[in-house]
Scaffold this motif. Sequence first.
Motif, short mmCIF file in Angstrom:
data_model
loop_
_atom_site.label_atom_id
_atom_site.label_comp_id
_atom_site.label_asym_id
_atom_site.label_seq_id
_atom_site.Cartn_x
_atom_site.Cartn_y
_atom_site.Cartn_z
N HIS A 518 -6.35 -4.73 -1.41
CA HIS A 518 -5.09 -4.01 -1.25
C HIS A 518 -4.22 -4.24 -2.48
O HIS A 518 -4.15 -5.35 -3.01
CB HIS A 518 -4.37 -4.49 0.01
CG HIS A 518 -5.22 -4.42 1.24
ND1 HIS A 518 -5.86 -3.27 1.63
CD2 HIS A 518 -5.56 -5.36 2.16
CE1 HIS A 518 -6.54 -3.50 2.74
NE2 HIS A 518 -6.39 -4.76 3.08
N PRO A 533 -4.39 0.46 8.15
CA PRO A 533 -5.23 0.81 6.98
C PRO A 533 -4.89 2.15 6.37
O PRO A 533 -4.99 2.32 5.15
CB PRO A 533 -6.65 0.80 7.58
CG PRO A 533 -6.55 -0.14 8.75
CD PRO A 533 -5.18 0.04 9.30
N VAL A 538 -5.44 1.00 -1.51
CA VAL A 538 -6.57 0.12 -1.78
C VAL A 538 -7.14 0.44 -3.16
O VAL A 538 -7.31 1.60 -3.53
CB VAL A 538 -7.66 0.28 -0.70
CG1 VAL A 538 -8.85 -0.61 -1.01
CG2 VAL A 538 -7.09 -0.05 0.67
#
Length: 679
Positions: A518, A533, A538
Amino acid sequence: MRPAYGFSLIEVMVACIIMLIGVMGFVRLQSHIMQSEQSRHIAGIARQLAHEKLTDLRDFKTLHRMDENSSFQSIADNLGGKIVAGDIDISVDGDETELQRFNQQWQVRDQFYVDTDNDNVKDSWRDYEDIPNNHALPSLPEQKWVTISVKWTSAKGLTQTTSLQGIVSPVLSYRSIHGIQQTPSNQRVPRVLLAESAPAMKGSHLINGDVNVSFSQPSWPSDSASTDISITQFKRHESETEVLTQANFRTINCDCQIAGAGRGKTPSMTILKDQSLVNQPGSWVNKTVGIATAGQNPLCSSCCRDHHDTQTMLVEHSNYSPGPSAHQHFGINSNGDYTLALNIADPYLEICRFKRIDGQFEIYPDWQLINLTQFDSQYLHDESNRLAYQQHVLSSLRAALNNQQPASLPLPQINMFSGALQLLSRGIYIEKLRPEHIEFIRQKVASRQLDWLDYLPFYDIDVTLLANWRSSAEHIATISQQPYVLEVDQQHLQFGQYSRGRVSGLTIGQAQIAATIHRGNAGLSHRPPHVPPSNLHVSQANTLLLSVQGSAKPRSNLAISGDVACIVKQVTDYVPCQYQDPKRADYVDLTSLRVSDSAQEFTCDITINSSPNSSFFNCAPITEKWQGALHLATEPVNPQISLHWVSEALGIVPGPSITLPEPLTETSNFEYQVLIIVK
């Protein structure tokens, strides 16, 4: 007869009594508030005294002792500086007849940056008393760790104490700046320096002249709730290292609740002032705030309260979030689902970044990852690879300055036999900067001024133990992705092992290996992300192509690999050696450990990783159906340790030798491990 109107005497008396009780309560409340304000005022004075003393200790004129108090060398317990230890009487309300007495003391620990794992690379700060006698040390401590305590007696007769910790480096005050000015005669191209013998990627970036910025290895103070990172700026001399500045960061996980509208702080920030980098304190603003649930790290009070952005903060570039908008806050319910926290008392997770400034941690903008890369642990031992990595870092920084996507580091295919191989992942981070600061650096880059790195705070951090690793073909090669748990459980054969990024080749074929992380604070944390998420940004490193090689029949590419575990015996139990670094450096020199087979038919190597990533042995290539004994030895023999084997089938096997109970038919990963016990 007309009815009587008004109140009876009894009613009036009851009303007066109620009013009197209310007034008395209000008076007591006002008195309590005044006492609380007075207590906070006095505590603030105590903290100010501690800050003034720390500044006083740093304001030395020479390094070596010339008189009692004006040198770095003279700083010791209750010695050093112009402000003496003892009682200080201060007027707290402007009345010189009413004085508050404070008592100020300080303790000092001399510290050196030393090699704790015997790989000829300095890696950790240690107190002078904890360093073995065989270490060659500079004439001056490389830093002094100072704890300043201020005590006073409250109005209720209770003894109160405030403490401040800070680092005093052997840097004269007029030289203690981040940017070191250069002249045309000493300009050099920035490059990467690495110790040739480093078993893992350790080293520094040469940013200007002879000024270096260290690579960083994260550490975990007590558990997985926080991550510590230290960045040192230094000069190398012939016989010693001169520390110029040291930045200490802590990334902390907190459990919070929405508290509604209130007063919170904007982040402290690194800003450009008079062509030098300085820390600008945060300011108080009106915004949504949170409160920390009980029983957490004290820093969570600031984290929960302050880590909220407003539209004004975004416009003024004084926000926490690295993105263009404020991040939302989420909790995790009993089903593991993320729930948006909007109302007062709604729980949520938070992750905050702090920087130690003048001895105290101040909340800072979120981490900003600009590029992620991965390679095997031997990659940077090659000069051409070091040059390629140097260019990769510089191009990543230039791309970030221009809001461009940095390129990946091109890497060759990795060839290996069955067995184990350690991979490393490194993240390049930059500090959040204001637009005028970025434009200042852009102009320097455009005009080819080589000192532009002086004004761009960047961090090269080893994220091997924090990245998420994945193999595209786990039947060919797996890669370790263990949770961060360091415990000793002899019943379940757990001895503090922890591994990430270790490839285990199983059979002939190819697999693609990828690391992801991340980009913000969640990347430097072992806890679950604080947002779903779908809300995370990311980064994925360059994909490595791994080829497991060997002959098919008869198979001669098998291997035996396993952890090298180390535990220290205490009074009633054992603890992992990574909690006992001084003892590990004293008694367990892993470079002296040898693993061999009884007939010398193959080679056994030991990969020494930086704690807490477990070191491991790898014996290869081994022919199918081999059955024999493996032996342990240290050169020279160390009487302070005992060597053992651990097997899933046999348990703990005392002594330095183990015989395989059955012929080897497949590569053996983690079935056997070495256990070192420090007596």
